[in-house]
Structure formats: structure tokens, C-alpha cells
Design an enzyme around this catalytic site. Structure first.
Site, short mmCIF file in Angstrom:
data_model
loop_
_atom_site.label_atom_id
_atom_site.label_comp_id
_atom_site.label_asym_id
_atom_site.label_seq_id
_atom_site.Cartn_x
_atom_site.Cartn_y
_atom_site.Cartn_z
CB ILE A 166 -0.95 -0.01 1.21
CG1 ILE A 166 -1.88 -1.24 1.14
CG2 ILE A 166 -1.76 1.29 1.28
CD1 ILE A 166 -2.69 -1.50 2.41
CB THR A 244 -4.94 4.68 5.20
OG1 THR A 244 -3.60 4.51 4.71
CG2 THR A 244 -5.49 6.00 4.72
NE ARG A 246 -6.49 -2.96 11.27
CZ ARG A 246 -6.88 -3.04 10.00
NH1 ARG A 246 -6.93 -1.95 9.25
NH2 ARG A 246 -7.24 -4.20 9.47
CG ASP A 270 -10.03 5.24 5.98
OD1 ASP A 270 -11.20 5.68 5.95
OD2 ASP A 270 -9.71 4.12 5.50
CD GLU A 275 -11.70 1.32 12.63
OE1 GLU A 275 -10.84 2.20 12.46
OE2 GLU A 275 -12.13 0.59 11.71
CG HIS A 293 -11.61 1.05 8.32
ND1 HIS A 293 -11.17 0.38 9.44
CD2 HIS A 293 -10.86 0.56 7.30
CE1 HIS A 293 -10.22 -0.48 9.12
NE2 HIS A 293 -10.01 -0.39 7.81
CB SER A 296 -10.44 -2.21 1.05
OG SER A 296 -11.40 -2.50 2.05
C1 DGY Z 1 -7.99 -4.40 5.87
O1 DGY Z 1 -8.13 -5.07 4.86
O2 DGY Z 1 -7.28 -4.74 6.82
C2 DGY Z 1 -8.74 -3.12 5.93
O3 DGY Z 1 -8.49 -2.38 7.03
C3 DGY Z 1 -10.20 -3.35 5.69
O4 DGY Z 1 -10.27 -3.29 4.31
#
Ligand code: DGY
Length: 328
Positions: A166, A244, A246, A270, A275, A293, A296
Site C-alpha cells: 500500500i 490509513t 490502524r 481513515d 473504532e 475506514h 478498500s
Molecule cells: C484491511 O483489509 O485490513 C482493511 O483495514 C479493511 O479493508
């Protein structure tokens, strides 16, 4: 041969539900009822469906697969296939102790998650949330030379914490905006994967060199509150923070304090510790963009995640093979 029993803890995209129904005897949650938040209830449902219970469980980020839930699962369960790349909601040691395989959905969500990181970066740098709220509230008095001035990304130094799949997608996008790439990772990558990014071997050197920090590290004890007051103190005045990965990796009190004084210019988040609870200190701050969140959450990506989650299950339960995305 009877179809193996599969428990789906969550409502899934239609194509995924249809494929699962074709190949498995389903115990499902078609309306996303919140029983998926209750480990004892998950274990009770895993014992349904006949044949001694579920052979596999298709789970999702946030489902509480802690030691107590895993201990309560029936002996029939052979695999937990999570509809996520993150596995911090699963006690991997407890699963291994019961010989339950764990598989996840890497790669297929990297671009979509980087898109959300970049969305937040643009929102934070260009004050898009503030502007949107102003227009919706009917408070826009018209164009003005000094109104809502943000900062450009062009020429700025983007620091990517966690230069995995990512993080590297985010870096590729940032190059299109003329940003200079820096990264901090548990190891230096091969030059062909670096994409011109400069590796830093210390947190302090990394944080002191960048204008934007984009966090792409997993949750769990090793990364808890990684961005704390001390590390914020090592960042440049007016830097931007994006997360984005955790929520548990950020010390919310420290970030809120830095956003309040302007030590950190703006943030885009995000993900949140605990959460869907969001620290109330963020809610009144204009200089933070908050998303639920969404990393994805594209139609294409959620289908790919679902198909990979089912590929993992099929390998184990229909063919007696290792899952393509085995964790650990
Ligand atoms: C993941 O895949 O871990 C995301 O946080 C949820 O899509």
C-alpha cells in the site's frame, strides 16, 4: 459429498454471497446484524449448519476473534478466512494452538487503500473538509484572496511509514504530484522496489526530514501508539499526518494536542483506535479530515477481496490444499 458448512459473519457483495452459496452450506448474516461483534454468539453460530458445525468461517476486520472466541469455536472449524489484509482482530497464537489456519486478502486492496490515503492527503493539505462544511452550512460569503489557503503538495517531502504494497502505491501516486519520496521500514527494499524513495534507518532522521507522514503499518502491540508526543516533537513544524493503517498506531491525545496548537498543520484519518468510536477531541477540529475506514471500499476491490477470501477457503475445504494467502 455434502457441501462443507461455511459461516459468514458479515453481509458480503452479491457476487461473493452467490459464489459462497454455490459451493457451501451457508450460515450467513444477510443483513449485517451486529451479532458479529459478540464472540460467544459467533461461536454459537459456528456450531450450526449440521455436520458438527462450520468447517470454515469467513470473517472481517473488527470481528472479535480473540483467544476467548477462538477457544469457544467448535472442533469442526479448520480455517478462518478474513476479508481484510489486517489480522489484528485475530489472536493468531490462539488459532495456531487449535490448528486453525488463518488466511487474508493482501495485494488486491493496495491501490484502493492508497487512493484513500491520497484523498485524505489532498483534503488535509487543501482544507477540503473545511471548505465543504462551509458551503453546506450556507456560510460561504464568496471568493476571497486569503480564504482557506492550504499548502501545495508539489515539491513536498512525503514520508511513508511502512513501505509495503500500500505504501508503495501511495508513493507512485505522490510522484505524479511532484513529491519527493522518503520511507521508513523494518528493512531497506531492493532498489527496483524503492521507486526513487530515500530510505531512513532511524525514526528521528525520517520524521525530521519530511513534510507529510503517511502511516501504513499494521496494528497490534508492537506498533501501539507509535506516533506519540515524542515522535511528533521530532517532526517539522506544520507537517501533515495521514493514517490509513490502524488507529491503534496513533496516540490520539498527542495528535489532538499537536493539531490544536498547529504544531501539526492538518491530519487525515481513515482508522481509529477502538473504532467505530472516534476520540471526541477530533470532532471539533477543523484541521482534521475523518473518514469511516473506507480504504478498500470500492466495488471492484471488495469483489476481489471476497473472491480471494473464497479462494482461501476453497483450497483448504474443497481441495485439501494450502490457502493461497496463508497468514504466518
Ligand atoms: C484491511 O483489509 O485490513 C482493511 O483495514 C479493511 O479493508
Amino acid at each position: 459429498m455434502p457441501k462443507p458448512v461455511l459461516l459468514l459473519t458479515r453481509q458480503l457483495p452479491p457476487a461473493i454471497e452467490a459464489r459462497a452459496a454455490r459451493d457451501y452450506a451457508l450460515v450467513s448474516n444477510p443483513t449485517d446484524e451486529p451479532w458479529y461483534k459478540d464472540g460467544a454468539e459467533i461461536a454459537r453460530r459456528a456450531a450450526q449448519g449440521g455436520h458438527g458445525g462450520a468447517a470454515g468461517i469467513l470473517i472481517a476486520a473488527g470481528d472479535p476473534f480473540n483467544a476467548a472466541t477462538i477457544a469457544a469455536l467448535p472442533a469442526s472449524v479448520r480455517i478462518l478466512s478474513t476479508f481484510s489484509v489486517g489480522t489484528d482482530h485475530i489472536d493468531l497464537k490462539a488459532a495456531a494452538a487449535r490448528n486453525i489456519l488463518v488466511a487474508n486478502t493482501p495485494d488486491v486492496l493496495s491501490f484502493a487503500t492508497a487512493e484513500i490515503a491520497f484523498t485524505l492527503l489532498l483534503m488535509a493539505a487543501r482544507r477540503a473538509g473545511e471548505g465543504e462544511r462551509m458551503v453546506r452550512a450556507g456560510n460561504w460569503a464568496g471568493w476571497a484572496p486569503t480564504q482557506l489557503m492550504g499548502v501545495t503538495l508539489q515539491g513536498k517531502r512525503l514520508g511513508i511509514l511502512g513501505y509495503g504494497r500500500i505504501g508503495r502505491e501511495m508513493g507512485a501516486m505522490a510522484k505524479g504530484f511532484g513529491m519527493e519520496l522518503h520511507y521508513r521500514n523494518n528493512r531497506r527494499l531492493a532498489p527496483e522496489l524503492e521507486n526513487g524513495a530515500l530510505y531512513h534507518d532511524s525514526d528521528a532522521g525520517f520524521l525530521g526530514a519530511i513534510d507529510v507522514l503517511s502511516m501504513h503499518i499494521p496494528g497490534g502491540a508492537a506498533t501501539a501508539k507509535w506516533l506519540n508526543a515524542e515522535r511528533i516533537g521530532q517532526m517539522r513544524q506544520g507537517a501533515i499526518v495521514i493514517n490509513t493503517g490502524r488507529g491503534s498506531t496513533v496516540d490520539d491525545e498527542a495528535l489532538i494536542a499537536a493539531l490544536t496548537t498547529g504544531r501539526i498543520r492538518a491530519a487525515g484519518l481513515d482508522v481509529f483506535d477502538g473504532e467505530p468510536r472516534v476520540h471526541p477531541g477530533y470532532l471539533g477540529l477543523e484541521n482534521v479530515a475523518l473518514l469511516p475506514h473506507l480504504g478498500s471500499a470500492t466495488i471492484e476491490t471488495r469483489d476481489r477481496m471476497g473472491h480471494l477470501a473464497l479462494d482461501n477457503l476453497d483450497a483448504v475445504l474443497l481441495r485439501g490444499e494450502a490457502p493461497p494467502a496463508l497468514v504466518g
